[in-house]
Design a protein around this motif. Structure first.
Motif, PDB file in Angstrom:
ATOM      1  N   ASP A 114     -67.260 -59.244 -40.700  1.00 37.60           N
ATOM      2  CA  ASP A 114     -67.631 -60.544 -40.146  1.00 37.60           C
ATOM      3  C   ASP A 114     -68.877 -61.063 -40.824  1.00 37.60           C
ATOM      4  OD1 ASP A 114     -66.297 -62.045 -38.000  1.00 37.60           O
ATOM      5  OD2 ASP A 114     -66.141 -60.062 -37.060  1.00 37.60           O
ATOM      6  N   ALA A 115     -68.681 -61.753 -41.935  1.00 42.21           N
ATOM      7  CA  ALA A 115     -69.840 -62.259 -42.665  1.00 42.21           C
ATOM      8  C   ALA A 115     -70.664 -63.179 -41.765  1.00 42.21           C
ATOM      9  CB  ALA A 115     -69.373 -63.006 -43.905  1.00 42.21           C
ATOM     10  N   ALA A 116     -69.955 -63.956 -40.939  1.00 45.52           N
ATOM     11  CA  ALA A 116     -70.652 -64.939 -40.091  1.00 45.52           C
ATOM     12  C   ALA A 116     -71.234 -64.302 -38.833  1.00 45.52           C
ATOM     13  CB  ALA A 116     -69.676 -66.041 -39.706  1.00 45.52           C
ATOM     14  N   GLY A 117     -71.035 -62.992 -38.685  1.00 49.10           N
ATOM     15  CA  GLY A 117     -71.543 -62.320 -37.471  1.00 49.10           C
ATOM     16  C   GLY A 117     -70.435 -62.197 -36.445  1.00 49.10           C
ATOM     17  N   ALA A 118     -70.334 -61.025 -35.839  1.00 48.35           N
ATOM     18  CA  ALA A 118     -69.278 -60.781 -34.844  1.00 48.35           C
ATOM     19  C   ALA A 118     -69.713 -61.350 -33.498  1.00 48.35           C
ATOM     20  CB  ALA A 118     -69.048 -59.286 -34.728  1.00 48.35           C
ATOM     21  N   PRO A 119     -68.757 -61.636 -32.616  1.00 44.99           N
ATOM     22  CA  PRO A 119     -69.132 -62.064 -31.255  1.00 44.99           C
ATOM     23  C   PRO A 119     -69.966 -60.961 -30.601  1.00 44.99           C
ATOM     24  CG  PRO A 119     -66.757 -62.235 -31.603  1.00 44.99           C
ATOM     25  CD  PRO A 119     -67.305 -61.520 -32.781  1.00 44.99           C
ATOM     26  N   PRO A 120     -70.842 -61.329 -29.667  1.00 47.40           N
ATOM     27  CA  PRO A 120     -71.654 -60.304 -29.008  1.00 47.40           C
ATOM     28  C   PRO A 120     -70.778 -59.327 -28.226  1.00 47.40           C
ATOM     29  CG  PRO A 120     -71.918 -62.445 -27.940  1.00 47.40           C
ATOM     30  CD  PRO A 120     -71.095 -62.675 -29.165  1.00 47.40           C
ATOM     31  N   LEU A 121     -71.294 -58.105 -28.033  1.00 46.42           N
ATOM     32  CA  LEU A 121     -70.566 -57.127 -27.223  1.00 46.42           C
ATOM     33  C   LEU A 121     -70.522 -57.602 -25.775  1.00 46.42           C
ATOM     34  CD1 LEU A 121     -71.901 -53.654 -28.455  1.00 46.42           C
ATOM     35  CD2 LEU A 121     -70.122 -55.117 -29.433  1.00 46.42           C
ATOM     36  N   VAL A 122     -69.488 -57.192 -25.058  1.00 49.59           N
ATOM     37  CA  VAL A 122     -69.413 -57.488 -23.623  1.00 49.59           C
ATOM     38  C   VAL A 122     -70.385 -56.536 -22.918  1.00 49.59           C
ATOM     39  CG1 VAL A 122     -67.916 -57.599 -21.610  1.00 49.59           C
ATOM     40  CG2 VAL A 122     -66.970 -58.086 -23.878  1.00 49.59           C
ATOM     41  N   PRO A 123     -71.281 -57.063 -22.069  1.00 50.52           N
ATOM     42  CA  PRO A 123     -72.207 -56.154 -21.359  1.00 50.52           C
ATOM     43  C   PRO A 123     -71.410 -55.103 -20.570  1.00 50.52           C
ATOM     44  CG  PRO A 123     -72.793 -58.466 -20.987  1.00 50.52           C
ATOM     45  CD  PRO A 123     -71.495 -58.475 -21.708  1.00 50.52           C
ATOM     46  N   ALA A 124     -71.850 -53.846 -20.641  1.00 51.08           N
ATOM     47  CA  ALA A 124     -71.108 -52.760 -19.972  1.00 51.08           C
ATOM     48  C   ALA A 124     -70.955 -53.036 -18.476  1.00 51.08           C
ATOM     49  CB  ALA A 124     -71.809 -51.434 -20.206  1.00 51.08           C
ATOM     50  N   ALA A 125     -71.922 -53.750 -17.891  1.00 44.45           N
ATOM     51  CA  ALA A 125     -71.855 -54.035 -16.450  1.00 44.45           C
ATOM     52  C   ALA A 125     -70.673 -54.936 -16.108  1.00 44.45           C
ATOM     53  CB  ALA A 125     -73.160 -54.696 -15.996  1.00 44.45           C
ATOM     54  N   LEU A 126     -70.114 -55.631 -17.097  1.00 43.09           N
ATOM     55  CA  LEU A 126     -68.975 -56.507 -16.836  1.00 43.09           C
ATOM     56  C   LEU A 126     -67.650 -55.857 -17.241  1.00 43.09           C
ATOM     57  CD1 LEU A 126     -70.387 -59.992 -17.971  1.00 43.09           C
ATOM     58  CD2 LEU A 126     -70.304 -59.001 -15.688  1.00 43.09           C
ATOM     59  N   LEU A 127     -67.703 -54.562 -17.552  1.00 46.12           N
ATOM     60  CA  LEU A 127     -66.478 -53.857 -17.943  1.00 46.12           C
ATOM     61  C   LEU A 127     -66.066 -52.864 -16.877  1.00 46.12           C
ATOM     62  CD1 LEU A 127     -67.201 -52.995 -21.699  1.00 46.12           C
ATOM     63  CD2 LEU A 127     -65.723 -54.806 -20.793  1.00 46.12           C
ATOM     64  N   GLY A 128     -64.771 -52.732 -16.709  1.00 46.76           N
ATOM     65  CA  GLY A 128     -64.230 -51.686 -15.841  1.00 46.76           C
ATOM     66  C   GLY A 128     -63.560 -50.650 -16.709  1.00 46.76           C
ATOM     67  N   THR A 129     -62.217 -50.656 -16.704  1.00 44.85           N
ATOM     68  CA  THR A 129     -61.457 -49.652 -17.453  1.00 44.85           C
ATOM     69  C   THR A 129     -60.765 -50.245 -18.669  1.00 44.85           C
ATOM     70  OG1 THR A 129     -59.618 -50.105 -15.977  1.00 44.85           O
ATOM     71  CG2 THR A 129     -61.022 -48.250 -15.417  1.00 44.85           C
ATOM     72  N   MET A 130     -61.092 -51.504 -18.992  1.00 44.41           N
ATOM     73  CA  MET A 130     -60.489 -52.154 -20.168  1.00 44.41           C
ATOM     74  C   MET A 130     -61.599 -52.895 -20.920  1.00 44.41           C
ATOM     75  SD  MET A 130     -57.010 -53.875 -18.600  1.00 44.41           S
ATOM     76  CE  MET A 130     -57.756 -55.113 -17.546  1.00 44.41           C
ATOM     77  N   VAL A 131     -61.348 -53.140 -22.200  1.00 42.56           N
ATOM     78  CA  VAL A 131     -62.275 -53.973 -22.974  1.00 42.56           C
ATOM     79  C   VAL A 131     -61.471 -54.755 -23.999  1.00 42.56           C
ATOM     80  CG1 VAL A 131     -62.793 -52.207 -24.742  1.00 42.56           C
ATOM     81  CG2 VAL A 131     -64.469 -54.008 -24.266  1.00 42.56           C
ATOM     82  N   THR A 132     -61.888 -55.993 -24.247  1.00 41.76           N
ATOM     83  CA  THR A 132     -61.208 -56.844 -25.231  1.00 41.76           C
ATOM     84  C   THR A 132     -62.136 -57.068 -26.415  1.00 41.76           C
ATOM     85  OG1 THR A 132     -59.814 -57.839 -23.561  1.00 41.76           O
ATOM     86  CG2 THR A 132     -60.149 -59.124 -25.567  1.00 41.76           C
ATOM     87  N   LEU A 133     -61.632 -56.721 -27.599  1.00 37.95           N
ATOM     88  CA  LEU A 133     -62.479 -56.682 -28.798  1.00 37.95           C
ATOM     89  C   LEU A 133     -61.927 -57.581 -29.893  1.00 37.95           C
ATOM     90  CD1 LEU A 133     -62.814 -52.809 -29.076  1.00 37.95           C
ATOM     91  CD2 LEU A 133     -64.350 -54.402 -27.956  1.00 37.95           C
ATOM     92  N   PRO A 134     -62.826 -58.175 -30.697  1.00 33.42           N
ATOM     93  CA  PRO A 134     -62.360 -59.023 -31.807  1.00 33.42           C
ATOM     94  C   PRO A 134     -61.800 -58.174 -32.942  1.00 33.42           C
ATOM     95  CG  PRO A 134     -64.755 -58.831 -31.831  1.00 33.42           C
ATOM     96  CD  PRO A 134     -64.290 -58.102 -30.603  1.00 33.42           C
ATOM     97  N   LEU A 135     -60.755 -58.678 -33.594  1.00 35.26           N
ATOM     98  CA  LEU A 135     -60.197 -58.008 -34.771  1.00 35.26           C
ATOM     99  C   LEU A 135     -60.755 -58.680 -36.024  1.00 35.26           C
ATOM    100  CD1 LEU A 135     -56.527 -57.675 -33.527  1.00 35.26           C
ATOM    101  CD2 LEU A 135     -58.073 -55.806 -34.073  1.00 35.26           C
ATOM    102  N   PRO A 136     -60.767 -57.970 -37.144  1.00 32.76           N
ATOM    103  CA  PRO A 136     -61.245 -58.600 -38.382  1.00 32.76           C
ATOM    104  C   PRO A 136     -60.457 -59.872 -38.687  1.00 32.76           C
ATOM    105  CG  PRO A 136     -60.969 -56.232 -38.688  1.00 32.76           C
ATOM    106  CD  PRO A 136     -60.430 -56.548 -37.331  1.00 32.76           C
ATOM    107  N   ARG A 137     -61.175 -60.898 -39.150  1.00 31.96           N
ATOM    108  CA  ARG A 137     -60.531 -62.204 -39.388  1.00 31.96           C
ATOM    109  C   ARG A 137     -59.430 -62.120 -40.437  1.00 31.96           C
ATOM    110  NH1 ARG A 137     -63.048 -66.384 -36.913  1.00 31.96           N
ATOM    111  NH2 ARG A 137     -65.188 -66.008 -36.204  1.00 31.96           N
TER     112      ARG A 137
END
Ligand code: PLP
Length: 401
Positions: A319-342
């Protein structure tokens, strides 16, 4: 270590029928039922077949006026109620969260000009249900645009409050969002709505079993959820809870013999359906207790928090332009949604192609979504998943770059 004396991870697959050659990272979309729970349901089905009318009409329900003592559905509702923090007389079984939400939507009276507020991270089929009842009444569905990833819980509450108007009658909000896997600050959202006279209907599809849950303490008006995802109950099993003030006004979408005899009698017989999934909730809760619910939830949470960090480090150079920020752990349960390389493309067709290709070529089941201008993947923790599964996924995706 779990109460079963087993280390969580792939060895736990011995307790599921999942094929050992696949990597199942999608417990969130379609939960997998443990062997012991499925066996309990099958025993119930055989018990039913041994004396069908007695089982269905005298034992399962008290809606037909033939039950002596507590019905088996009411007994199951007491056990499930203790697990999710719900008084049993306010709790009914429904086939799934969709039908629970539709029961509420179709029971409420909307007037022309009323607004039903949904969120941009809500589940599409639920929004369709809102649009359906709104259109019939001349009401409107309004969408609150929520940030993703949000910097914190307050940003979510603020975005919802900003979208409330004097015409808002009802807010529909996910406890855990589907594609984006955020645990929403429901109690704060409900308090903000209550103070403005707005009803709150929570879509808890991914909550029971995944995160600690005390429905009565949330201050909401309606709470519908699935048991057939994270609570390990066989399909089809969900719940609907209503606050006391609404009990007499909410009816199932299918009206049958219980009409006019109160909330639980109305829902405990929607015509003849197989009740064994509901009754197998006792076996599912026993299985969860054996795993140790708190340890299971902590393990699943840590899996996805660590996976988020691992993928962010591994793919930061994409991500040359910078990746989206991580989701704060406090807002995660048992799943997480992550960006894939463009480089993997964008759009719904690319998402479906990658999802199919990971399944057909690598036997990895993981949802891939097109959100905004790029692809994302949602990872599910579960006790039969271990960090090596996410490494395998990372390798498989990198082979496509
Ligand atoms: C947030 C949310 N709501 C509703 C549903 C629908 O669940 P069901 O098809 O079991 O009714 C899902 C399914 O994944 C979901 O994620």
């Amino acid at each position: 270590m779990s109460e079963l004396g087993l280390q969580f991870g792939r060895s736990m697959l011995a307790h599921w029928h999942l094929r050992p050659d696949i990597t199942y990272l999608n417990h969130g979309t379609v939960g997998a039922t443990p062997k012991a729970v499925l066996a309990a349901q099958q025993a119930l089905q055989i018990e039913c077949e041994s004396a069908p009318a007695n089982f269905m009409a005298r034992q399962v329900t008290d809606s037909l006026g033939m039950c002596h003592g507590e019905s088996r559905l009411r007994h199951a509702a007491r056990e499930v109620g203790a697990f999710v923090g719900a008084a049993p007389h306010r709790l009914a079984f429904v086939r799934n969260v969709t039908s629970g939400i539709n029961a509420v939507l179709q029971s409420l009276q909307f007037a022309a000009g009323d607004e039903i507020l949904v969120t941009s991270l809500g589940y599409g089929a639920v929004t369709y249900g809102a649009q359906h009842v709104a259109a019939r009444a001349g009401a409107r569905v309004v969408t609150a645009e929520l940030p993703f990833p949000p910097p914190n819980a307050l940003a979510v509450v603020d975005a919802i409050v900003a979208a409330l108007t004097p015409r808002t009658r009802l807010l529909i909000v996910d406890h855990v969002t589907s594609e984006t896997a955020l645990v929403m600050p429901i109690a704060d959202i409900a308090a903000a709505c209550r103070s403005r006279g707005v009803l709150t209907l929570v879509d808890g599809a991914h909550a029971p079993g995944a995160i600690p849950l005390d429905i009565e303490a949330l201050g909401v008006d309606f709470y519908a959820a699935n048991l057939h995802k994270w609570a390990m109950v066989p399909r089809s099993a969900g719940i609907l809870w209503c606050a006391q003030a609404h009990l007499t006004n909410i009816h199932p979408t299918v009206i049958s013999w219980g009409l006019g005899h109160g909330f639980t009698k109305e829902f405990d017989w929607e015509g003849t359906v197989d009740p064994t999934a509901y009754l197998a909730s006792a076996a599912a809760l026993a299985f969860l207790r054996e795993l140790d619910v708190a340890k299971m939830q902590a393990y699943n949470h840590q899996l996805v928090v660590d996976a988020q960090r691992m993928f962010a480090q591994r793919w930061s150079h994409h991500d040359a332009a910078g990746a989206p920020p991580l989701v704060p752990a406090a807002l995660l349960g048992t799943m997480v949604t992550l960006p894939l390389p463009r480089a993997l493309g964008a759009g719904a067709d690319a998402a479906l192609a990658l999802r199919d290709s990971l399944w057909f070529d690598d036997a990895i089941e993981v949802p891939i979504m097109a959100i905004g201008d790029r692809l994302w993947m949602r990872l599910c923790g579960q006790v039969y998943v271990e960090p090596a599964d996410f490494e395998q996924l990372a390798n498989a995706i990198e082979r496509r770059l």
